[in-house]
Design an enzyme around this catalytic site. Structure first.
Site, PDB file in Angstrom:
ATOM      1  N   TYR A   1      89.342 -29.321 -12.424  1.00 15.06           N
ATOM      2  CA  TYR A   1      88.798 -30.649 -14.163  1.00 15.06           C
ATOM      3  C   TYR A   1      90.072 -31.494 -14.629  1.00 15.06           C
ATOM      4  O   TYR A   1      88.942 -32.792 -14.456  1.00 15.06           O
ATOM      5  CB  TYR A   1      87.902 -29.830 -15.106  1.00 15.06           C
ATOM      6  CG  TYR A   1      87.164 -28.368 -14.584  1.00 15.06           C
ATOM      7  CD1 TYR A   1      85.652 -28.683 -14.755  1.00 15.06           C
ATOM      8  CD2 TYR A   1      87.726 -27.477 -14.380  1.00 15.06           C
ATOM      9  CE1 TYR A   1      85.429 -27.974 -14.204  1.00 15.06           C
ATOM     10  CE2 TYR A   1      86.608 -26.384 -13.771  1.00 15.06           C
ATOM     11  CZ  TYR A   1      85.197 -26.498 -14.320  1.00 15.06           C
ATOM     12  OH  TYR A   1      84.213 -25.560 -13.785  1.00 15.06           O
TER      13      TYR A   1
ATOM     14  N   ASN B   1      74.644 -31.501 -17.122  1.00 17.88           N
ATOM     15  CA  ASN B   1      73.970 -32.089 -16.568  1.00 17.88           C
ATOM     16  C   ASN B   1      74.408 -31.588 -14.504  1.00 17.88           C
ATOM     17  O   ASN B   1      74.911 -31.953 -13.971  1.00 17.88           O
ATOM     18  CB  ASN B   1      74.719 -33.607 -16.144  1.00 17.88           C
ATOM     19  CG  ASN B   1      74.114 -34.643 -17.922  1.00 17.88           C
ATOM     20  OD1 ASN B   1      74.686 -34.078 -19.168  1.00 17.88           O
ATOM     21  ND2 ASN B   1      73.129 -35.019 -17.459  1.00 17.88           N
TER      22      ASN B   1
ATOM     23  N   GLU C   1      82.222 -21.889   2.606  1.00 18.55           N
ATOM     24  CA  GLU C   1      82.760 -23.187   3.033  1.00 18.55           C
ATOM     25  C   GLU C   1      84.229 -23.121   3.555  1.00 18.55           C
ATOM     26  O   GLU C   1      84.539 -23.813   4.320  1.00 18.55           O
ATOM     27  CB  GLU C   1      82.806 -24.266   1.846  1.00 18.55           C
ATOM     28  CG  GLU C   1      81.564 -24.592   1.469  1.00 18.55           C
ATOM     29  CD  GLU C   1      81.369 -25.717   0.750  1.00 18.55           C
ATOM     30  OE1 GLU C   1      82.506 -26.610   0.095  1.00 18.55           O
ATOM     31  OE2 GLU C   1      80.300 -25.954  -0.145  1.00 18.55           O
TER      32      GLU C   1
ATOM     33  N   CYS D   1      79.515 -29.508  -7.317  1.00 17.53           N
ATOM     34  CA  CYS D   1      80.691 -29.118  -8.864  1.00 17.53           C
ATOM     35  C   CYS D   1      80.797 -27.085  -9.020  1.00 17.53           C
ATOM     36  O   CYS D   1      82.180 -27.082  -9.093  1.00 17.53           O
ATOM     37  CB  CYS D   1      79.430 -28.782 -10.100  1.00 17.53           C
ATOM     38  SG  CYS D   1      77.999 -28.009  -9.473  1.00 17.53           S
ATOM     39  N   HIS D   2      80.181 -26.464  -8.102  1.00 15.79           N
ATOM     40  CA  HIS D   2      80.660 -25.418  -7.035  1.00 15.79           C
ATOM     41  C   HIS D   2      82.606 -25.850  -6.968  1.00 15.79           C
ATOM     42  O   HIS D   2      83.714 -24.525  -6.864  1.00 15.79           O
ATOM     43  CB  HIS D   2      80.237 -24.446  -6.799  1.00 15.79           C
ATOM     44  CG  HIS D   2      79.751 -25.568  -4.596  1.00 15.79           C
ATOM     45  ND1 HIS D   2      78.772 -25.755  -5.058  1.00 15.79           N
ATOM     46  CD2 HIS D   2      80.705 -25.539  -3.529  1.00 15.79           C
ATOM     47  CE1 HIS D   2      78.876 -26.719  -3.097  1.00 15.79           C
ATOM     48  NE2 HIS D   2      80.098 -26.249  -3.444  1.00 15.79           N
TER      49      HIS D   2
END
Length: 88
Positions: A24, A47, A81, A54-55
DNA sequence: CGTATGACGTGCA
DNA sequence: GTGCACGCCATAC
């Protein structure tokens, strides 16, 4: 404008390559507010967008942090991933 | 418009 | 190594 920060955050997060992860704080810096990492998590949380990976955003402690879908889903996605255990 | 919150980060015991 | 408290910023209501 602060609003740009939000858009920037989305841009940065969306720019995260598959298999990579950003903290972050890192995102906040790339967004232009190195001290707004607080807002980063806040924005993603308030949002949540399906078009934003965002993961791929985790804490600076290598901790998954949180996720609207459940922290488990977040970790699961990262592993899918290629992120073995947030240890690059 | 003003108040409260939060998916954080760092320091100290 | 772990747990607690503070600070800092933008968003949402």
């Amino acid at each position: 404008m602060r609003k740009d920060f939000k858009l920037k955050v989305f841009e940065v997060v969306k720019a995260i390559p598959k298999g990579e992860t950003l903290s972050y704080k890192r995102v906040a810096e790339l967004a232009g507010r190195p001290k707004a990492y607080r807002a980063v998590g806040n924005i993603l949380s308030r949002n949540y967008d399906p078009s934003i990976p965002c993961h791929r955003v985790i804490r600076s402690d290598e901790a998954p942090g949180g996720y609207n879908r459940g922290s488990v889903a977040k970790i699961r996605k990262l592993r899918e991933e290629g992120v073995n255990q947030f240890r690059g």
